[in-house]
Motif scaffolding. Structure first.
Motif, short mmCIF file in Angstrom:
data_model
loop_
_atom_site.label_atom_id
_atom_site.label_comp_id
_atom_site.label_asym_id
_atom_site.label_seq_id
_atom_site.Cartn_x
_atom_site.Cartn_y
_atom_site.Cartn_z
N VAL A 976 0.96 3.87 5.85
CA VAL A 976 0.47 2.54 5.49
C VAL A 976 -0.58 2.64 4.38
O VAL A 976 -0.57 1.88 3.40
CB VAL A 976 -0.10 1.82 6.73
N THR A 977 -1.48 3.63 4.51
CA THR A 977 -2.52 3.82 3.48
C THR A 977 -1.89 4.15 2.12
O THR A 977 -2.28 3.62 1.08
CB THR A 977 -3.47 4.95 3.89
N ASN A 978 -0.88 5.02 2.13
CA ASN A 978 -0.20 5.37 0.88
C ASN A 978 0.49 4.16 0.26
O ASN A 978 0.50 3.98 -0.97
CB ASN A 978 0.82 6.48 1.12
N LEU A 979 1.08 3.33 1.11
CA LEU A 979 1.75 2.13 0.61
C LEU A 979 0.77 1.18 -0.06
O LEU A 979 1.04 0.62 -1.13
CB LEU A 979 2.48 1.41 1.75
N LEU A 980 -0.38 0.98 0.57
CA LEU A 980 -1.39 0.09 -0.01
C LEU A 980 -1.82 0.61 -1.39
O LEU A 980 -2.00 -0.17 -2.33
CB LEU A 980 -2.60 -0.03 0.91
N ARG A 981 -1.97 1.95 -1.50
CA ARG A 981 -2.39 2.53 -2.78
C ARG A 981 -1.30 2.34 -3.84
O ARG A 981 -1.59 1.95 -4.97
CB ARG A 981 -2.68 4.01 -2.60
N LYS A 982 -0.05 2.61 -3.47
CA LYS A 982 1.04 2.49 -4.44
C LYS A 982 1.27 1.06 -4.88
O LYS A 982 1.64 0.80 -6.03
CB LYS A 982 2.34 3.07 -3.86
N LEU A 983 1.06 0.12 -3.98
CA LEU A 983 1.27 -1.30 -4.31
C LEU A 983 0.06 -1.92 -4.98
O LEU A 983 0.12 -3.05 -5.48
CB LEU A 983 1.63 -2.09 -3.05
N GLY A 984 -1.07 -1.18 -4.99
CA GLY A 984 -2.26 -1.69 -5.64
C GLY A 984 -2.91 -2.85 -4.89
O GLY A 984 -3.49 -3.75 -5.52
N VAL A 985 -2.83 -2.82 -3.54
CA VAL A 985 -3.42 -3.89 -2.73
C VAL A 985 -4.38 -3.27 -1.72
O VAL A 985 -4.41 -2.05 -1.54
CB VAL A 985 -2.34 -4.72 -2.01
N THR A 986 -5.12 -4.12 -1.04
CA THR A 986 -6.14 -3.61 -0.10
C THR A 986 -5.87 -4.02 1.34
O THR A 986 -6.62 -3.60 2.23
CB THR A 986 -7.53 -4.12 -0.51
N SER A 987 -4.84 -4.82 1.60
CA SER A 987 -4.59 -5.27 2.98
C SER A 987 -3.11 -5.24 3.29
O SER A 987 -2.26 -5.29 2.40
CB SER A 987 -5.12 -6.69 3.18
N ARG A 988 -2.80 -5.17 4.59
CA ARG A 988 -1.41 -5.18 5.05
C ARG A 988 -0.73 -6.50 4.69
O ARG A 988 0.46 -6.53 4.37
CB ARG A 988 -1.36 -4.96 6.57
#
Length: 1003
Positions: A976-988
Motif C-alpha cells: 500500500v505504501t509503495n502504491l501511494l508513492r507511485k501514484l503520487g498521493v498521500t491517502s488510500r
C-alpha cells in the motif's frame, strides 16, 4: 586575375572557337534500365517514409557515376530532391568527411543560403568552414535530424560516391545513418569500386553490416552487353563499326564504358578500334591529351597534381601561364570533355584521367607543382571556405609529395590536431603517425611541434584509441613512457602510467592495468596535492571499484580530497560518482544513490562529456542495487539522450541500456525490456563492448522465457570475448542456470563453481548471492531426482550434500561480512540469501511451505514478480509433500501460474502445471482476488500491486488484503505504501479514486 567557372561557361559554347573532336560521352544513358528502376523503387519507398540504402558496386569506369547521375535526373523530374557528395583520396590519407562537405555545399546551393542555415545543424555549418569543434556526437545524430527535416519538405536522393576512398569518420557516419535513417524520406545511394576492395579493405565490414538489412538493395554493375555497346558506340558517333569490330571491342574492353569511350576518343577512325591503337588505357588517355594545345596540356598536368576536383583559383596560382591563357586552356579541356563542369566546380571526367596524367609527369615536375600548390594553400586566398582540417590535410599531402620533410612534419601535426577536432580520428591517426616517422629527420622537431616526442606519442595513441582500441595504442603509450626524460617530474610520469593502465583495461588485461595503476600511485607517494595525483588516485580507485576491492572507498576519498585541494572540480566529481557505486555495493544503497546523483549534477557542469556519461551509468548502478526500478528507467532515458548529444552512444549506450533491461526484467515488464534491448542492439550493432553489456544482461530474461538456444549461443560468445573475472563471473552463473534448466547436473555444478569463484574476488554480493542460491537449487533438484532410486546412488547423494554444505558455508560467510567488509546486505541479495536458505533446506528435504511463502512475500516487497512466483511454486510443492492440504497448495500454485502466464515465463508455467496435474489440484478461482483491470498497466505497477489496488478500491483493510492474497499484514502494508508513492498521493482514498477513474476509462 581570378578565374571563375562562370567565365568558362560562356565562351565554351562557341563551337567556332575550338577544334572539332569526336564525342567521347554518349548523350544518351545506355542500358542499366533494371538498375535505374531499382534506385527509383527505393526512392518511392522513401517517399512513403521507408528510408532505404542502395549499394552500387563495380569496377572503375563501369558506369556507376552515370547511373547515379541518371537516377538524380529522374528524381528531379519526379519532383524529388537529389544531391551528390564524393570521397577524395590524397596520397595515403583520405580527406575526412569530404562527401558530407560536398553534399552540404550542394544543398546550400539548392535550398539557398538562408533556408540552408535555418535547417542545418551547427556541426554541418562548421564543416563548411566555421570555427567550432565538430565531434561525432555533434554531427551524427544532428545530421539524421537534418535529413529527416529535408525529407519532410520532399523525398531526397542522397548519393555518396567512391566509398572505397572514404575515411574512417565517413564510414562511421554512414554506419550510423544505416542504423538510424530507416523511417526518413531519404534514399541513400553508396557507390564504390569493387576492384579496389582487397581482402582487408576497411570498407568491407561496413558493407557487410549494411547488407545484413534485408531492405538494403545491392546493385553490381557488370560490363555492357553487345546490344548496349552498339547503342553506346552510336551515341559516340561511331556509325561505321561493323559487328566484328563490336565483338573485338567487347572482348578488349569487357564492356567497360570508360575503356570504350577512351579508346574511341583516341582512335582517328573506326578501323583503328581493332588496329594500331595504344595497348593500355593510360596510353589511350595520354593520346587524347596529346591532341590538345601545349598550354592546355600543361594546365591539365598541373591540375592532375591537385586531384580530380579542381579549384580554379588554386590551379591559377600553380600555373606558370597568365590567367587568361589558363582560362583558355581549361575551356579547351572542357570542350574536349576531359574536364566537366559539375555545378560550380570543374573536375576531371574520370579519376583515371588525373592518375594517368600524374604518372606521366617527370619527378621534378611533380615536385615543383606540389610546392606551388602548398604555397598557394598557405597563402590562403586561393582556396577560400576550405575547412581547416581539409586545408592542413592538403598541405601535408603536397609537402610530403614535394619531399619537404620539415614542412610535411608541421602540416601533418596540424592536420592530425584538426582531424581530432572534427572527430576524424582515422585521418588524424595517419597524419600523426607520419609526423612520428619524420621526427628524427626534422631539425629542432620539439620546437617545431610545440611538444616533446612523448606528448606526440600520447596524442597519436589517443587517436588510435578513438578510432579502434588495439595493441597499437598500447605500443604508442609505452613508447611515450620510455621517451620521458629521466628528470621529468613524477606527476607527468604517473599520468602516462595511468594512461597505460586505462588502455590495458580497454584491452581486457586486468592484472597489467592494476600493476600500472599501483606503480603510478607509488610515484605519487609523498607528493603534494596536484591534479595529476588526484587523477591517478581516481583511476586506481575506479579499477578497485570494478574489481570490488575493499580499498576502493578509502582510495576514492583520498582522490576527492586531493582534487578538492587543487580546485579540480571535475576530477572530484568523477571520484565522488564512483564513490556512490562503492557505497551502494557496500550495502548503503540509498546513500550511494544520493552521492551518485550529487556527483552527476557536478559532472554535467565541470567534467568532460565521457565522465558525465559514466556518471549516468553510476547513478543507474546505485538505483538498481537499491531496487528503485522505476527510477532506473527515467535516469536511463536521460542518460541515453545525453550520450546521443555528446556522441557517446557507442561507448556508453550499451551499459545504460543494460541497466534499463535489468530493471524492466526484475519489475516484470518483460516486453518493455525486449523493446529497449532490441532498439539499442540495432543502433549499436558491431560495437564490441556494447554487445557484451547488452548480451550479458539479456541472458536472465532469455532464461526465464525459455529461449535456451539463444542463451547457449550468447554464453559461448561472451566467454570467448572476455577474460576479466568481473566480466566472466555473471556469464558463468548464467551458464550454470542454463545447464540446470537442461538438467545437466555436472555441467551446472562446474559452471556455478567457476562463477561463484569469480564473483567472490571482492564483496560481490550483488552477483554472488543469486549465484549461491542458484547453485544450491541445482543440488536440491539433483537430490530430488535421485531420491528413492536405491543404494546405488548413495555416493552421488552424499556428494550433493557435501557440495550443498560448502555452498551453505559460503552463504554464512557472506552474511558474516556484514559489519566487517560490508555495512549491510542490499535488498535483492538479502532476498537471494533467503532463497539460498530455503534451497539448502530442500537439499535435506526439510524446506517448509511457510518458509517459501515468506520468501515470496519478500520478493513481492521488492517488486520482483518472477522470483516471487518461483517461491510460491516451491511452497505448493512443500505443501503437497508435507500433507498441508490441496486447497492451500492450489492457492500457491494458482498464484505462481498467474504470474508465469502473464510474464510469458514458459518453463515455470510448465513446471507449475505439471505440479497441478501430479497433485490433482483444483485451481478454481471463484474465491480468488478479482482480476485487476488491464488499464492498471498504465500505472506501471507490478501485478501484485495491481491486485492490492483492486482490493483497495473495494475498501479492504490491510488485514483483509493480506488474507485475500495469502501474505502477511506487514507485506500488505508495504504494498500500500509503495502504491501511494507511485501514484503520487498521500491517502488510500486518493489512490482508490485514481484507480477507479483509470478503470472506468478502460471500460
Amino acid at each position: 586575375m581570378d578565374i571563375t567557372m562562370s567565365r568558362l561557361i560562356g565562351p565554351a559554347a562557341d563551337a567556332h572557337n575550338r577544334p572539332m573532336v569526336r564525342r567521347v560521352t554518349s548523350a544518351e544513358f545506355v542500358g542499366r534500365a533494371a538498375e535505374l528502376a531499382a534506385i527509383h523503387s527505393a526512392l518511392e519507398a522513401a517517399a512513403d517514409g521507408d528510408g532505404r540504402f542502395v549499394l552500387v558496386a563495380g569496377d572503375a569506369g563501369i558506369g556507376k557515376t552515370r547511373l547515379v547521375q541518371a537516377a538524380c535526373a529522374q528524381a528531379t523530374l519526379d519532383r524529388f530532391g537529389a544531391v551528390v557528395g564524393g570521397c577524395v583520396q590524397l596520397g595515403a590519407v583520405p580527406l575526412a568527411f569530404a562527401p558530407v562537405v560536398e553534399m552540404a555545399r550542394g544543398l546550400r546551393d539548392e535550398l539557398g543560403s538562408d533556408r540552408f542555415a535555418e535547417l542545418a545543424p551547427p556541426a554541418l555549418t562548421a564543416l563548411l568552414g566555421g570555427e567550432e569543434t565538430v565531434g561525432a556526437g555533434q554531427l551524427f545524430a544532428p545530421l539524421v535530424d537534418f535529413l529527416a527535416r529535408l525529407g519532410r519538405l520532399r523525398p531526397w536522393l542522397v548519393v555518396f560516391e567512391d566509398l572505397h576512398w572514404a575515411d574512417a569518420s565517413t564510414r562511421d557516419l554512414i554506419a550510423f545513418l544505416g542504423r538510424n535513417l530507416r523511417r526518413v524520406a531519404v534514399t541513400v545511394v553508396l557507390t564504390y569500386r569493387s576492384d579496389e576492395l582487397h581482402r582487408r579493405h576497411p570498407l568491407r565490414p561496413l558493407l557487410a553490416d549494411l547488407e545484413r538489412d534485408s531492405e538494403t538493395e545491392r546493385i553490381t554493375l557488370s560490363g555492357l552487353n553487345r546490344s548496349d555497346l552498339v547503342e553506346l558506340l552510336i551515341g559516340l558517333g561511331c556509325h561505321d563499326v561493323d559487328l566484328a569490330g563490336v565483338a573485338a571491342l567487347l572482348a578488349r574492353t569487357g564492356g567497360n564504358p570508360l575503356y570504350v569511350e577512351e579508346l574511341v576518343a583516341a582512335a582517328p577512325t573506326a578501323a583503328a578500334l581493332h588496329g594500331g591503337l595504344p595497348s593500355t588505357l593510360s596510353e589511350a588517355v595520354l593520346a587524347r591529351v596529346g591532341r590538345l594545345s601545349a598550354p592546355a596540356q600543361a594546365v591539365l598536368r598541373r591540375a592532375a597534381v591537385l586531384g580530380t576536383e579542381l579549384d580554379d583559383r588554386l590551379l591559377a596560382a600553380c600555373s606558370d601561364l597568365p590567367a587568361e591563357q589558363t582560362t583558355e586552356a581549361l575551356r579547351e579541356a572542357l570542350g574536349a570533355q576531359l574536364l566537366v563542369l559539375d555545378g560550380r566546380t570543374c573536375r576531371f571526367r574520370h579519376a583515371l584521367l588525373a592518375e594517368a596524367l600524374y604518372e606521366d609527369l617527370l619527378p621534378g615536375e611533380r615536385q615543383r607543382i606540389h610546392v606551388a600548390a602548398a604555397q598557394a594553400l598557405e597563402a590562403g586566398e586561393h582556396a577560400p571556405g576550405l575547412p581547416d582540417h581539409m586545408r592542413w590535410a592538403l598541405l601535408a599531402h603536397h609537402w610530403n609529395a614535394a619531399h619537404d620533410v620539415p614542412r610535411t612534419f608541421v602540416a601533418s601535426l596540424r592536420a592530425g590536431s584538426e582531424g581530432l577536432r572534427v572527430n576524424a580520428h582515422a585521418a588524424a591517426c595517419g597524419h600523426l603517425e607520419r609526423a612520428l616517422e619524420l621526427w628524427d629527420r626534422v631539425p629542432n622537431a620539439a620546437a617545431r611541434a610545440g611538444m616533446d616526442r612523448a606528448a606526440l606519442l600520447l596524442q597519436a595513441a589517443d587517436a588510435v584509441h578513438l578510432t579502434n582500441p588495439s595493441q597499437r595504442q598500447l605500443t604508442l603509450v609505452n613508447a611515450a613512457y620510455a621517451a620521458l626524460d629521466d628528470a621529468v617530474e613524477p606527476e607527468r610520469r604517473a599520468a602516462v602510467l595511468e594512461r597505460i593502465a586505462h588502455m590495458h583495461w580497454e584491452l581486457d588485461r586486468e592484472s597489467e592495468a592494476a600493476a600500472a595503476h599501483e606503480q603510478a600511485v607509488r610515484l605519487m607517494a609523498g607528493r603534494p596535492p596536484s591534479v595529476e595525483r588526484a587523477a591517478v588516485l581516481a583511476a586506481l580507485a575506479q579499477s578497485l571499484m570494478i574489481r570490488e576491492h575493499p580499498d576502493a572507498e578509502a582510495t576514492l576519498l583520498d582522490a576527492i580530497d586531493c582534487a578538492t585541494a587543487t580546485g579540480a572540480a571535475g576530477a572530484a566529481a568523477e571520484a565522488r560518482s564512483d564513490l556512490g557505486w562503492v557505497q551502494a555495493e557496500d550495502g548503503r544503497a540509498d546513500e550511494g544513490v544520493a552521492t551518485a546523483r550529487q556527483a552527476l549534477d557536478s559532472l554535467l557542469t565541470h567534467a568532460r562529456p565521457y565522465a558525465a556519461g559514466r556518471g549516468h551509468v553510476n547513478v543507474l548502478a546505485t538505483l538498481l542495487r537499491a531496487g528503485r526500478f522505476d527510477e532506473v528507467e527515467a535516469v536511463g532515458a536521460e542518460g541515453l539522450e545525453y550520450c546521443g548529444r555528446a556522441g557517446l552512444l557507442d561507448r556508453l549506450g550499451g551499459a545504460i541500456t543494460s541497466f534499463r533491461v535489468l530493471a524492466h526484467t526484475n519489475a516484470g515488464r518483460w516486453r518493455e525490456a525486449e523493446r529497449v534491448d532490441t532498439e539499442m542492439r540495432v543502433r549499436l550493432a558491431g560495437v564490441a563492448r556494447a554487445s557484451y553489456y547488452l548480451s550479458s544482461r539479456r541472458l536472465r530474461l532469455q532464461l526465464w522465457t525459455g529461449d535456451h538456444d539463444a542463451v547457449a549461443s550468447g554464453v559461448d560468445r561472451l566467454l570467448q570475448s572476455v577474460s576479466a573475472p568481473h566480466l566472466r563471473g555473471p556469464v558463468l552463473l548464467r551458464a550454470g542456470e542454463l545447464a540446470h534448466a537442461r538438467r545437466r547436473w555436472d555441467g551446472a555444478r562446474s559452471a556455478f563453481e567457476a562463477g561463484v569463484r569469480a564473483c567472490t574476488a571482492g564483496n560481490g554480493q550483488f552477483h554472488l548471492a543469486p549465484g549461491l542460491a542458484s547453485a544450491l537449487a541445482v543440488e536440491a533438484d539433483r537430490v530430488t531426482a535421485l531420491y528413492g532410486s536405491g543404494p546405488h546412488v548413495d555416493a552421488e547423494l552424499a556428494q550433493a550434500h557435501g557440495v550443498a554444505d560448502r555452498l551453505a558455508g559460503q552463504v554464512a560467510g557472506l552474511r558474516a561480512r556484514v559489519g566487517e567488509s560490508l555495512t549491510a546486505l542490499l535488498p535483492e541479495p538479502a532476498a537471494w540469501l533467503a532463497v539460498a536458505d530455503a534451497e539448502y533446506a530442500r537439499v535435506r528435504r526439510a524446506d517448509r511451505a511457510d518458509e517459501w511463502a515468506a520468501v515470496g512475500e519478500t520478493w513481492d516487497t521488492l517488486g520482483m514478480p518472477y522470483p516471487a512466483a518461483v517461491a510460491r511454486w516451491r511452497a505448493a510443492e512443500a505443501t503437497l509433500r508435507d500433507g498441508g492440504g490441496r486447497s492451500t497448495a492450489a492457492r500457491y500454485a494458482g498464484a505462481a501460474l498467474d504470474v508465469a502466464d502473464t510474464l510469458g515465463a514458459a518453463p515455470l508455467a510448465a513446471e507449475v502445471r505439471l505440479l497441478v496435474q501430479r497433485g490433482r489440484l483444483d485451481l478454481d478461482r471463484a474465491a480468488a482476488v478479482p482480476e485487476p483491470p488491464s488499464t492498471f498497466a498504465t500505472l506501471r505497477v507490478t501485478r501484485r500491486e495491481a491486485e492490492v489496488l483492486t482490493l483497495l478500491v473495494a475498501g479492504r483493510t490491510n488485514r483483509q488484503i493480506a488474507e485475500a492474497l495469502y501474505i502477511s499484514e506487514k507485506t500488505a502494508s508495504v504494498h500500500v505504501t509503495n502504491l501511494l508513492r507511485k501514484l503520487g498521493v498521500t491517502s488510500r482514498i486518493e489512490a482508490a479514486a485514481i484507480a477507479q477513474r483509470i478503470g472506468s476509462d478502460g471500460d
